[in-house]
Scaffold this active site. Structure first.
Site: not given
Ligand code: IFM
Length: 468
Positions: A167, A369
């Site tokens: 990210e 994710e």
């Molecule tokens: O915890 C975060 C992660 O570090 C990056 N993506 C989103 C997750 C949930 O908020």
């Protein structure tokens, strides 16, 4: 969706986590401070329930148990990150104790039959480098490339799947543009500098990866990628030209910026032109075209939680004098996860897959994710067994997986799904507020792990690849 959907047999089905959110051991074995440790030390009130970065979810102590949980649930892979502040010392050399921990983790993962995806940076800038300017300083990009090269040399024969960043949009946005994370600046100019330099750092690291491949330091089937939180962008059903312009810049800055970098080796020219027209100065150096051209990767990860819905802004600048490109558009049909304030829109992952198919047809990707974080989940305990009854998690994942399966049926080049936060973990300033796990971490009982109700369902899907 009535029809029973399945996922391919050779599909990566696993979990995602990160070093700074799980490991703990923030100051042992030669680990240096990162920005989370520094912020925790300086202002613990900034963290939910005053829980700072120090212990993570105690993974360094409980990793064998956690790997066994992953295996028992039928997962075949997981992602974590190496912490720069643990692997290297202040001179940019390997910290032997830090390296030994990762060797042991990767050994234990192999023994458990789990493929580890290794990410090199998850918002965890070492503090001594932040004090030299962090991502605002091009020298830190060079230092990152050195770090990446050291990691490739150290673990190249153990790890197949590598990623440069998780990210990369989030630090420019949360640290420099909006005052959410330390150092809580409010400058779009700084955010653009950081976003540009992170792009350079990514490309320099990919160049180092190619060097390591040529030097025979990597496994023959190794691959490199980047992981982004792509939020498919939407505007109103009958948009005005101004709404479409808002969509262009929103999508351009957050999605196309990275997609173009990793597939074409350059940044989107229309976005750069708009920034220049607004007087933003990007720290472009001569020959950067060639530097960025090295940034093309083998595959990418898409972190998908929510769509991005925008409309034309009602004013041109915010209260800090930063340009406003868009305002949120509240879709009348939206369903919310109120704990996180994020819209739940499972079809977004299908739309992303179809967009990739149309615009980046050669790009292989996976869902790196996806997950749902719920506040005060302990209120949902069964009074007798004490197990958290999280049927909403089953519904959330089932709906998203179904759209992943549909996308694959319709030609999307999607090769895996990693659930975020399989075991509850520490989540930045929110600490343990929102729980994501299929497995609970009990902070009152020494971080004990306990499967939630949803874990049995996950195991069923992971072992059969049938979305039940
Ligand atoms: O915890 C975060 C992660 O570090 C990056 N993506 C989103 C997750 C949930 O908020």
């Amino acid at each position: 969706m009535d029809q029973q959907l399945t996922l391919p047999r050779d599909f990566f089905f696993g979990a995602a986590m990160s070093g700074p959110q799980t490991e703990g051991g923030w100051n042992v074995g030669g680990k240096l401070e990162n920005l989370w440790d520094t912020w925790s030390n300086q202002d613990i009130d900034a963290f939910y329930n005053r829980v700072g970065s120090y212990v993570g979810n105690n993974f360094m102590t409980r990793y064998k148990e956690d790997l066994a949980i992953l295996k028992d649930l039928g997962l075949n892979s997981y992602r974590t990150s190496i912490q720069w502040s643990r692997l290297l010392d202040q001179d940019g050399n390997i910290n032997p104790e830090g390296a030994a921990w990762y060797h042991e983790l990767f050994r234990a993962s192999r023994e458990a039959g789990l493929e580890v995806f290794v990410n090199l940076y998850h918002f965890d800038m070492p503090t001594y480098l932040f004090r030299r300017g962090g991502w605002e300083n091009r020298e830190v990009c060079e230092a990152y490339a050195n770090y990446a090269y050291q990691a490739f040399c150290e673990f190249g024969k153990e790890i197949r799947c590598w990623f440069t960043f998780n990210e990369p949009i989030v630090e420019p946005e949360n640290r420099y543009w909006h005052p959410i994370w330390y150092p809580q600046h409010t400058s779009f100019q700084e955010a653009c500098t950081v976003q540009y330099n992170i792009s350079v750092a990514h490309a320099l690291a990919v160049a180092k990866y190619c060097q390591a491949v040529e030097e025979g330091r990597m496994l023959p089937d190794a691959r490199i990628g980047m992981i982004c939180n792509f939020s498919p962008s939407y505007t109103k059903e009958n948009p005005t030209p101004a709404d479409l312009e808002a969509l262009r810049m929103n999508d351009g800055l957050t999605n196309r910026w990275w997609l173009d970098l990793v597939t074409k080796g350059h940044l989107p020219q229309d976005v750069i032109d708009t920034l220049v027209e607004l007087g933003i100065k990007l720290p472009i150096r001569p020959y950067d075209d060639a530097v960025l051209a090295a940034g093309v990767v083998d595959w990418i990860g898409c972190n998908y939680y929510q769509p991005s819905r925008v409309q034309a802004p009602s004013k041109s600048h915010d209260e800090h004098g930063n340009p406003l490109f868009a305002e949120p558009y509240i879709w009348p049909n939206r369903v919310m996860n109120e704990s996180r304030g994020w819209e739940i829109y499972p079809k977004g992952i299908y739309d992303f897959g179809m967009k990739c198919k149309a615009e980046y047809p050669d790009l292989e990707w996976f869902v790196s994710e996806n997950g749902i974080g719920i506040e005060r989940e302990y209120l949902n305990r069964d009074p007798e067994t004490r197990q958290v009854q999280d049927d909403y998690r089953v519904e959330f994942v089932r709906d998203h997986l179904s759209w992943v399966a549909r996308a694959i049926q319709d030609g999307a080049n999607c090769v895996g799904y990693h659930y975020w936060g399989l075991i509850d973990n520490w989540s930045w300033a929110n600490a343990f507020k929102n729980r994501y796990g299929f497995v609970e971490v009990d902070l009152m009982e020494n971080y004990e792990r306990r499967p939630k109700k949803s874990a049995a369902w996950l195991k069923q899907v992971a072992t059969t690849h049938v979305i039940s």
